[in-house]
Design a protein around this motif. Sequence first.
Motif, PDB file in Angstrom:
ATOM      1  N   THR A  40      10.306   5.429  13.392  1.00 34.83           N
ATOM      2  CA  THR A  40      10.601   4.800  12.119  1.00 34.83           C
ATOM      3  C   THR A  40       9.684   5.392  11.051  1.00 34.83           C
ATOM      4  OG1 THR A  40      11.136   2.761  13.277  1.00 34.83           O
ATOM      5  CG2 THR A  40      10.770   2.612  10.907  1.00 34.83           C
ATOM      6  N   ALA A  41      10.309   5.963  10.046  1.00 30.52           N
ATOM      7  CA  ALA A  41       9.529   6.564   8.963  1.00 30.52           C
ATOM      8  C   ALA A  41       8.983   5.470   8.051  1.00 30.52           C
ATOM      9  CB  ALA A  41      10.398   7.522   8.165  1.00 30.52           C
ATOM     10  N   VAL A  42       7.725   5.579   7.731  1.00 30.03           N
ATOM     11  CA  VAL A  42       7.103   4.640   6.806  1.00 30.03           C
ATOM     12  C   VAL A  42       7.410   5.126   5.393  1.00 30.03           C
ATOM     13  CG1 VAL A  42       4.914   3.665   6.021  1.00 30.03           C
ATOM     14  CG2 VAL A  42       5.265   4.138   8.453  1.00 30.03           C
TER      15      VAL A  42
ATOM     16  N   PRO B  69       2.389   0.159   0.626  1.00 27.82           N
ATOM     17  CA  PRO B  69       1.689  -1.009   1.168  1.00 27.82           C
ATOM     18  C   PRO B  69       2.681  -2.099   1.579  1.00 27.82           C
ATOM     19  CG  PRO B  69       0.598  -0.238  -0.813  1.00 27.82           C
ATOM     20  CD  PRO B  69       1.902   0.510  -0.713  1.00 27.82           C
ATOM     21  N   ALA B  70       2.242  -2.964   2.482  1.00 29.67           N
ATOM     22  CA  ALA B  70       3.121  -3.981   3.061  1.00 29.67           C
ATOM     23  C   ALA B  70       3.440  -5.129   2.103  1.00 29.67           C
ATOM     24  CB  ALA B  70       2.495  -4.524   4.335  1.00 29.67           C
ATOM     25  N   SER B  71       2.554  -5.426   1.175  1.00 31.68           N
ATOM     26  CA  SER B  71       2.792  -6.570   0.285  1.00 31.68           C
ATOM     27  C   SER B  71       2.954  -6.115  -1.168  1.00 31.68           C
ATOM     28  CB  SER B  71       1.632  -7.564   0.369  1.00 31.68           C
ATOM     29  OG  SER B  71       0.492  -7.054  -0.294  1.00 31.68           O
ATOM     30  N   ALA B  72       3.656  -6.929  -1.920  1.00 26.96           N
ATOM     31  CA  ALA B  72       3.853  -6.644  -3.352  1.00 26.96           C
ATOM     32  C   ALA B  72       2.515  -6.625  -4.087  1.00 26.96           C
ATOM     33  CB  ALA B  72       4.800  -7.666  -3.968  1.00 26.96           C
ATOM     34  N   ASP B  73       1.604  -7.514  -3.714  1.00 23.20           N
ATOM     35  CA  ASP B  73       0.284  -7.538  -4.358  1.00 23.20           C
ATOM     36  C   ASP B  73      -0.474  -6.246  -4.101  1.00 23.20           C
ATOM     37  OD1 ASP B  73       0.619 -10.065  -5.475  1.00 23.20           O
ATOM     38  OD2 ASP B  73      -0.423 -11.101  -3.836  1.00 23.20           O
ATOM     39  N   ALA B  74      -0.393  -5.752  -2.886  1.00 24.69           N
ATOM     40  CA  ALA B  74      -1.074  -4.494  -2.551  1.00 24.69           C
ATOM     41  C   ALA B  74      -0.448  -3.321  -3.299  1.00 24.69           C
ATOM     42  CB  ALA B  74      -1.047  -4.250  -1.050  1.00 24.69           C
TER      43      ALA B  74
END
Length: 93
Positions: free
Chosen positions: A6-8, A44-49
């Motif tokens: 799975t490509a990030v 990044p995994a989160s919108a804040d990040a």
Amino acid sequence: MAHDDTAVPKTAALFDAGPDRWGLRGDPHVWQALRDTLSGTDLPASADAVARLLRATFEELVEVDLSAEPAPHVYRERYAHGGMSGGMVHPDT
């Protein structure tokens, strides 16, 4: 051990489509600089990040502190590629 193919997604993908309108002539060049700078960075995994990463990268590239009262526009020679407002960057855009 299984291999995950799975490509990030990369953060630069956020810059594939630009805005319908730009604030000043330097803005598209900042957009491209952001895309280039973040080309190898995983999203990044989160919108804040994501927001923190984009803000920090923008501040570094444009040499502006967005936490202070930002000027309505700033001039940066590196984004001057012609035109009357060449090199002018609109932080809000």
